[in-house]
Design a protein around this motif. Structure first.
Motif, PDB file in Angstrom:
ATOM      1  N   TYR A 135       0.839  -1.207   0.000  1.00 56.95           N
ATOM      2  CA  TYR A 135       0.000   0.000   0.000  1.00 56.95           C
ATOM      3  C   TYR A 135       0.869   1.251   0.000  1.00 56.95           C
ATOM      4  O   TYR A 135       0.690   2.158  -0.812  1.00 56.95           O
ATOM      5  N   LEU A 136       1.842   1.267   0.929  1.00 52.26           N
ATOM      6  CA  LEU A 136       2.700   2.451   1.059  1.00 52.26           C
ATOM      7  C   LEU A 136       3.419   2.770  -0.242  1.00 52.26           C
ATOM      8  O   LEU A 136       3.624   3.923  -0.596  1.00 52.26           O
ATOM      9  N   PHE A 137       3.835   1.716  -0.951  1.00 49.17           N
ATOM     10  CA  PHE A 137       4.605   1.937  -2.176  1.00 49.17           C
ATOM     11  C   PHE A 137       3.707   1.965  -3.415  1.00 49.17           C
ATOM     12  O   PHE A 137       4.192   1.873  -4.540  1.00 49.17           O
ATOM     13  N   GLY A 138       2.401   2.044  -3.176  1.00 51.47           N
ATOM     14  CA  GLY A 138       1.466   2.211  -4.279  1.00 51.47           C
ATOM     15  C   GLY A 138       1.392   1.009  -5.209  1.00 51.47           C
ATOM     16  O   GLY A 138       1.179   1.158  -6.403  1.00 51.47           O
ATOM     17  N   ILE A 139       1.579  -0.191  -4.661  1.00 50.95           N
ATOM     18  CA  ILE A 139       1.529  -1.390  -5.509  1.00 50.95           C
ATOM     19  C   ILE A 139       0.235  -2.133  -5.213  1.00 50.95           C
ATOM     20  O   ILE A 139      -0.069  -2.428  -4.053  1.00 50.95           O
ATOM     21  N   SER A 140      -0.531  -2.418  -6.257  1.00 45.89           N
ATOM     22  CA  SER A 140      -1.771  -3.147  -5.978  1.00 45.89           C
ATOM     23  C   SER A 140      -1.491  -4.637  -6.128  1.00 45.89           C
ATOM     24  O   SER A 140      -0.975  -5.084  -7.144  1.00 45.89           O
ATOM     25  N   LEU A 141      -1.810  -5.372  -5.072  1.00 38.43           N
ATOM     26  CA  LEU A 141      -1.439  -6.792  -5.060  1.00 38.43           C
ATOM     27  C   LEU A 141      -2.399  -7.662  -5.868  1.00 38.43           C
ATOM     28  O   LEU A 141      -1.984  -8.505  -6.643  1.00 38.43           O
ATOM     29  N   GLY A 142      -3.676  -7.457  -5.690  1.00 37.29           N
ATOM     30  CA  GLY A 142      -4.653  -8.298  -6.394  1.00 37.29           C
ATOM     31  C   GLY A 142      -4.596  -9.726  -5.883  1.00 37.29           C
ATOM     32  O   GLY A 142      -3.701 -10.075  -5.104  1.00 37.29           O
ATOM     33  N   PRO A 143      -5.541 -10.570  -6.337  1.00 38.09           N
ATOM     34  CA  PRO A 143      -5.588 -11.950  -5.830  1.00 38.09           C
ATOM     35  C   PRO A 143      -4.285 -12.718  -6.096  1.00 38.09           C
ATOM     36  O   PRO A 143      -3.801 -13.444  -5.223  1.00 38.09           O
ATOM     37  N   ALA A 144      -3.683 -12.539  -7.296  1.00 36.63           N
ATOM     38  CA  ALA A 144      -2.446 -13.272  -7.594  1.00 36.63           C
ATOM     39  C   ALA A 144      -1.340 -12.848  -6.643  1.00 36.63           C
ATOM     40  O   ALA A 144      -0.568 -13.671  -6.140  1.00 36.63           O
ATOM     41  N   GLY A 145      -1.294 -11.545  -6.342  1.00 41.78           N
ATOM     42  CA  GLY A 145      -0.267 -11.040  -5.437  1.00 41.78           C
ATOM     43  C   GLY A 145      -0.442 -11.602  -4.037  1.00 41.78           C
ATOM     44  O   GLY A 145       0.532 -11.985  -3.381  1.00 41.78           O
ATOM     45  N   VAL A 146      -1.704 -11.659  -3.576  1.00 42.58           N
ATOM     46  CA  VAL A 146      -1.954 -12.185  -2.226  1.00 42.58           C
ATOM     47  C   VAL A 146      -1.576 -13.667  -2.172  1.00 42.58           C
ATOM     48  O   VAL A 146      -0.997 -14.144  -1.189  1.00 42.58           O
ATOM     49  N   PHE A 147      -1.857 -14.379  -3.254  1.00 43.64           N
ATOM     50  CA  PHE A 147      -1.486 -15.798  -3.321  1.00 43.64           C
ATOM     51  C   PHE A 147       0.038 -15.944  -3.225  1.00 43.64           C
ATOM     52  O   PHE A 147       0.554 -16.782  -2.485  1.00 43.64           O
ATOM     53  N   VAL A 148       0.742 -15.094  -3.961  1.00 44.30           N
ATOM     54  CA  VAL A 148       2.214 -15.142  -3.924  1.00 44.30           C
ATOM     55  C   VAL A 148       2.709 -14.823  -2.513  1.00 44.30           C
ATOM     56  O   VAL A 148       3.590 -15.496  -1.978  1.00 44.30           O
ATOM     57  N   VAL A 149       2.106 -13.800  -1.869  1.00 46.91           N
ATOM     58  CA  VAL A 149       2.513 -13.443  -0.504  1.00 46.91           C
ATOM     59  C   VAL A 149       2.306 -14.642   0.421  1.00 46.91           C
ATOM     60  O   VAL A 149       3.179 -14.989   1.226  1.00 46.91           O
ATOM     61  N   PHE A 150       1.147 -15.290   0.296  1.00 44.77           N
ATOM     62  CA  PHE A 150       0.852 -16.448   1.150  1.00 44.77           C
ATOM     63  C   PHE A 150       1.937 -17.512   0.995  1.00 44.77           C
ATOM     64  O   PHE A 150       2.533 -17.978   1.958  1.00 44.77           O
ATOM     65  N   PHE A 151       2.212 -17.852  -0.246  1.00 41.17           N
ATOM     66  CA  PHE A 151       3.157 -18.928  -0.534  1.00 41.17           C
ATOM     67  C   PHE A 151       4.585 -18.550  -0.098  1.00 41.17           C
ATOM     68  O   PHE A 151       5.268 -19.305   0.587  1.00 41.17           O
ATOM     69  N   VAL A 152       4.995 -17.341  -0.490  1.00 38.58           N
ATOM     70  CA  VAL A 152       6.381 -16.952  -0.201  1.00 38.58           C
ATOM     71  C   VAL A 152       6.582 -16.718   1.305  1.00 38.58           C
ATOM     72  O   VAL A 152       7.623 -17.069   1.860  1.00 38.58           O
ATOM     73  N   ALA A 153       5.567 -16.147   1.980  1.00 35.61           N
ATOM     74  CA  ALA A 153       5.711 -15.924   3.431  1.00 35.61           C
ATOM     75  C   ALA A 153       5.836 -17.270   4.142  1.00 35.61           C
ATOM     76  O   ALA A 153       6.583 -17.408   5.109  1.00 35.61           O
ATOM     77  N   MET A 154       5.130 -18.261   3.630  1.00 33.66           N
ATOM     78  CA  MET A 154       5.200 -19.602   4.227  1.00 33.66           C
ATOM     79  C   MET A 154       6.639 -20.134   4.094  1.00 33.66           C
ATOM     80  O   MET A 154       7.252 -20.549   5.068  1.00 33.66           O
ATOM     81  N   VAL A 155       7.160 -20.071   2.870  1.00 32.13           N
ATOM     82  CA  VAL A 155       8.520 -20.572   2.641  1.00 32.13           C
ATOM     83  C   VAL A 155       9.544 -19.738   3.419  1.00 32.13           C
ATOM     84  O   VAL A 155      10.466 -20.267   4.044  1.00 32.13           O
ATOM     85  N   ALA A 156       9.344 -18.399   3.401  1.00 31.35           N
ATOM     86  CA  ALA A 156      10.314 -17.526   4.071  1.00 31.35           C
ATOM     87  C   ALA A 156      10.335 -17.798   5.570  1.00 31.35           C
ATOM     88  O   ALA A 156      11.391 -17.792   6.197  1.00 31.35           O
TER      89      ALA A 156
END
Ligand code: ASP
Length: 415
Positions: A328-349
């Motif tokens: 949000y702060l950096f003006g990037i809209s995540l959308g459903p694909a972005g949220v999916f990527v966050v879910f997956f990558v946060a899990m691995v990270a």
């Protein structure tokens, strides 16, 4: 992050801000500050690929021990993956329902980004902004995943790094004898990479100095307010998971009622709170599990050390919320694909993060890169890292202790 380091970070942030606001024109200062900024971000970027690569392979190879205790291994892993997924889901749900910073200006709107020199890795973004539709996104992900390890590490292609580490780890489990020197080599390489990551953490004040200077135009009261709101949301979601979800799971899955469970984990949680390290809390956790909770020592000594490295509910939850906030702060809209990527990558990270103070910062960087948020965003997180790390580590340790009870119940020999 220890208290001394935390103080240094605060001093560096204030100094960087003051210098950027009042002395930006001093000859040579801008170059020096840029060097400080690049030194830290460069060190993080340098270590993140090998860190994920080696700690995942080494974690998988440690599962060899579980082969002899198949049931225990399977139950522990299912529990760890399941509760981590629940934790990220809670984080993402809370931040979807409650995002009090929305409406306040993003760094793009406030003009703050003009001052930020973005440091990102071209190959690291997982979602192609041009892609239309989920099929295209998935095909793109598949293509990125199937890359050889050398190219993957060179390009900081996290998806391929993870895929290669999983393949190599599993192949090692299947084919190497327990006393193979290759296994020892991997564990030693992991220790080495952890050590370098520890040095990178020591550079945090230097980095914050440079980043605060670079961002001085944006570290205004509005941003401080946004950071405070972000902390509030993280605390609320962490409390929800630690004080409600995990105790309820204890009530459902084990013979401990929620209150009895919370009382039992109080002292290791306090130690985690003060050390900000799951690994440093390990001796207390082991003692609590065996003497207070009645867990078999053979179970506790497998489940807890593994948990201290791969099971981090608080960390996973934090990373999910942080990604949404920073996007949000950096003006990037995540959308459903972005949220999916966050879910997956946060899990691995969170699985790849070592159980040391600020251990998740390198992994957090991966989450940011994956959705195209500039690395400078880490600088903002570091300003508030100290209080956030304490609580998420306490919940990380609480989750590990619940795992011992679950493992005892479903894989123990005593019940
Ligand atoms: N400090 C955390 C732990 O040791 C890791 C992290 O989230 O930074 O569990």
């Amino acid at each position: 992050m220890q208290v001394g380091l935390a103080m240094a970070v605060i001093i560096a942030a204030v100094a960087g801000w003051l210098l950027g606001s009042f002395a930006a024109d001093v000859p040579g200062l801008g170059v020096a500050m840029e060097a400080a900024r690049l030194l830290f971000l460069g060190a993080l970027k340098l270590i993140v690929g090998p860190l994920i690569f080696f700690s995942l392979i080494s974690g998988i190879l440690r599962l060899r021990q579980a082969k002899q205790m198949r049931r225990l291994g399977v139950i522990t892993l299912l529990y760890y993956l399941g509760t981590t997924a629940i934790a990220i889901t809670i984080g993402l749900l809370v931040v979807t329902l409650w995002h009090p910073w929305t409406g306040s200006p993003t760094l793009v709107e406030s003009g703050g980004l003009a001052n930020v020199t973005a440091t990102s890795a071209a190959g690291a973004t997982l979602i192609d902004p041009q892609a239309s539709g989920i099929a295209e996104v998935l095909l793109g992900l598949l293509k990125r995943t199937l890359t050889n390890p050398v190219t993957a590490l060179a390009e900081l292609n996290i998806l391929a790094i993870v895929a290669n580490a999983l393949l190599i780890g599993l192949a090692g489990l299947a084919s190497l004898p327990a006393n193979s020197p290759l296994i020892t080599l991997v564990h030693h390489a992991t220790d080495l990479v952890y050590r370098i990551a520890g040095w990178a953490v020591m550079l945090v004040p230097v980095g914050v100095l440079g980043i605060a200077f670079n961002m001085s135009a944006t570290i205004d009261t509005a941003l401080i307010g946004q950071l405070a709101l972000f902390m509030l949301v993280v605390f609320a979601a962490t409390a929800l998971h630690g004080l409600l979800v995990l105790p309820l799971l204890a009530g459902l899955l084990t013979r401990f009622g929620p209150l009895k469970f919370l009382t039992a984990v109080a002292s290791p949680a306090l130690v985690a709170l003060t050390t900000s390290s799951s690994a440093a809390t390990l001796p207390v956790s082991l003692q609590t599990a065996t003497s207070k909770m009645g867990v078999d020592s053979s179970i506790a000594s497998f489940v807890l050390p593994l948990g201290a490295t791969i099971n981090m509910d608080g960390t996973a939850l934090f990373e999910g919320i942080a990604a949404v906030f920073l996007a949000y702060l950096f003006g990037i809209s995540l959308g459903p694909a972005g949220v999916f990527v966050v879910f997956f990558v946060a899990m691995v990270a969170s699985i790849g993060a070592p159980g040391i103070p600020s251990g998740s910062m390198a992994g957090m960087q991966v989450v940011l890169l994956a959705v195209g948020i500039p690395l400078e965003a880490i600088g903002l997180l570091l300003l508030i890292e100290r209080p956030l790390d304490t609580f998420r580590t306490a919940v990380n340790v609480e989750g590990d202790l619940l795992a011992t009870l679950v493992a005892q119940r479903f894989a123990g020999t005593r019940e």
